[in-house]
Design a protein around this motif. Structure first.
Motif, PDB file in Angstrom:
ATOM      1  N   LYS A   1       0.842  -1.192   0.000  1.00 38.40           N
ATOM      2  CA  LYS A   1       0.000   0.000   0.000  1.00 38.40           C
ATOM      3  C   LYS A   1       0.885   1.253   0.000  1.00 38.40           C
ATOM      4  O   LYS A   1       1.888   1.304   0.707  1.00 38.40           O
ATOM      5  N   LEU A   2       0.471   2.240  -0.776  1.00 35.29           N
ATOM      6  CA  LEU A   2       1.209   3.496  -0.773  1.00 35.29           C
ATOM      7  C   LEU A   2       1.031   4.232   0.547  1.00 35.29           C
ATOM      8  O   LEU A   2       1.899   4.987   0.974  1.00 35.29           O
ATOM      9  N   ASP A   3      -0.107   3.974   1.197  1.00 36.73           N
ATOM     10  CA  ASP A   3      -0.348   4.522   2.536  1.00 36.73           C
ATOM     11  C   ASP A   3      -0.733   3.352   3.441  1.00 36.73           C
ATOM     12  O   ASP A   3      -1.910   2.972   3.518  1.00 36.73           O
ATOM     13  N   PRO A   4       0.229   2.755   4.147  1.00 37.85           N
ATOM     14  CA  PRO A   4      -0.038   1.568   4.965  1.00 37.85           C
ATOM     15  C   PRO A   4      -1.104   1.774   6.026  1.00 37.85           C
ATOM     16  O   PRO A   4      -1.758   0.823   6.453  1.00 37.85           O
ATOM     17  N   SER A   5      -1.306   3.016   6.457  1.00 43.60           N
ATOM     18  CA  SER A   5      -2.269   3.282   7.522  1.00 43.60           C
ATOM     19  C   SER A   5      -3.707   3.363   7.022  1.00 43.60           C
ATOM     20  O   SER A   5      -4.643   3.406   7.814  1.00 43.60           O
ATOM     21  N   SER A   6      -3.888   3.388   5.683  1.00 43.85           N
ATOM     22  CA  SER A   6      -5.227   3.526   5.117  1.00 43.85           C
ATOM     23  C   SER A   6      -5.677   2.222   4.474  1.00 43.85           C
ATOM     24  O   SER A   6      -4.968   1.636   3.658  1.00 43.85           O
ATOM     25  N   SER A   7      -6.877   1.765   4.836  1.00 53.36           N
ATOM     26  CA  SER A   7      -7.400   0.523   4.278  1.00 53.36           C
ATOM     27  C   SER A   7      -7.799   0.679   2.813  1.00 53.36           C
ATOM     28  O   SER A   7      -7.904  -0.304   2.073  1.00 53.36           O
ATOM     29  N   SER A   8      -8.019   1.916   2.369  1.00 54.23           N
ATOM     30  CA  SER A   8      -8.440   2.154   0.992  1.00 54.23           C
ATOM     31  C   SER A   8      -7.289   2.660   0.114  1.00 54.23           C
ATOM     32  O   SER A   8      -7.522   3.147  -0.990  1.00 54.23           O
ATOM     33  N   SER A   9      -6.075   2.552   0.629  1.00 49.95           N
ATOM     34  CA  SER A   9      -4.919   3.062  -0.106  1.00 49.95           C
ATOM     35  C   SER A   9      -4.682   2.284  -1.401  1.00 49.95           C
ATOM     36  O   SER A   9      -4.979   1.085  -1.498  1.00 49.95           O
TER      37      SER A   9
END
Length: 327
Positions: free
Chosen positions: A297-305
């Motif tokens: 994920k480009l943003d590991p903290s976001s489930s919708s990344s």
């Protein structure tokens, strides 16, 4: 096929010098081991590279000699004719190690940055050996240079197809002597040693990460357990096993290349590279190998990344099989 005697002698002496370096380093009580290893290992490299230069010049001995202009009867230097420069004992002087490397590169034999830096690090140790006074503070660092030196030596023999049967010499079964890595106070390390370690560190920091054939230093950590090595079992997957967590930063280090970066580097790396159906099919197959391809994920903290694919440096081993590398 008959092999040139001088060429054969250079190869044999090179191998014997490297074996002597390893044997002396492995002696249980030899207080000048690091310096002696460096002296013999560099001698081995110089002989090996001279053998390659000689072979590449149709075994013309002048190719490895230091040449100087012929003096004419009128006492001036001839513009074209040269002769071997003689030593104090009236024998022809041969080129030094780095002169040989320059000549090899001029005729198309690439000496990679990592290989050159590995050799330079050992040459520096050899040239400054008198300053170290057999101090044990750099034993581990020199050992790591030694591991890389032996690996590089074997690889160049294979890459250049030199007439040395590696199966006759168990280099890979001769690990350098175990060195206990202890924490040493800063006050024990002399200024000369600090300078040398910084010299090597600068080379390691600027190493070519894409060069998979040659290393500057190889770090090997050794630990001992009471388990019977014959009964020990390696790692395996187990549903009930203890999970191992790898951080996002570690994954970025393991898989540093994007698709575009691979494509751009491939254009520079290969002489016959073409981006098309063939390349896309190769990349499709590579994506099936979890050791080479990883999606994150480009943003590991976001489930919708958004998810993007990344490649490890091992991708070059696969692409090397399909395309021709530039010299």
């Amino acid at each position: 096929m008959r092999v040139n005697q001088t060429y054969r002698s250079l190869l044999d002496k090179s191998v014997n010098s490297m074996l002597s370096a390893i044997e002396i380093y492995n002696k249980p009580n030899f207080t000048y081991r690091e310096e002696t290893f460096a002296i013999l290992a560099i001698n081995s490299w110089e002989l090996l590279l001279k053998a390659q230069l000689l072979r590449s010049n149709n075994y013309n001995l002048k190719s490895i000699y230091v040449l100087e202009p012929v003096i004419t009867k009128s006492g001036v230097q001839h513009k074209k004719n040269t002769k071997p420069k003689l030593s104090r004992s009236k024998n022809p002087m041969t080129l030094n190690l780095f002169e040989v490397i320059k000549k090899l590169e001029k005729i198309g034999f690439t000496i990679s940055k990592n290989l050159n830096d590995s050799i330079e690090a050992l040459v520096e140790l050899r040239d400054n050996a008198i300053h170290f006074h057999n101090n044990s503070t750099i034993s581990k660092e020199i050992q790591e240079l030694g591991f890389a030196c032996i690996k590089n030596y074997m690889n160049i023999i294979k890459i250049w197809s030199l007439e040395i049967d590696l199966s006759s010499y168990n280099f890979y079964l001769m690990p350098l002597a175990y060195v206990d890595s202890k924490i040493i106070t800063e006050g024990v390390v002399t200024g000369e040693i600090k300078n040398y370690l910084q010299f090597v560190k600068n080379k390691i920091d600027s190493h070519d990460s894409e060069d998979e054939d040659f290393d500057i230093a190889i770090s090997i950590d050794v630990s001992f357990t009471k388990a019977n090595s014959f009964d020990s079992i390696g790692f395996k997957y187990d549903e009930n096993g203890i999970p191992v967590t790898i951080s996002e930063e570690e994954m970025r280090n393991r898989f540093p290349f994007t698709y575009d970066e691979v494509r751009k580097k491939a254009k520079l790396r290969y002489s016959n590279f073409k981006q098309g159906k063939g390349f896309n099919e190769i990349m499709r197959l590579i994506k099936q190998d979890g050791k080479i391809y990883h999606e994150r994920k480009l943003d590991p903290s976001s489930s919708s990344s958004m998810i993007k694919g990344f490649y490890s440096s091992n991708i070059w081993k696969e692409l090397d099989k399909e395309f021709n590398r530039n010299k």
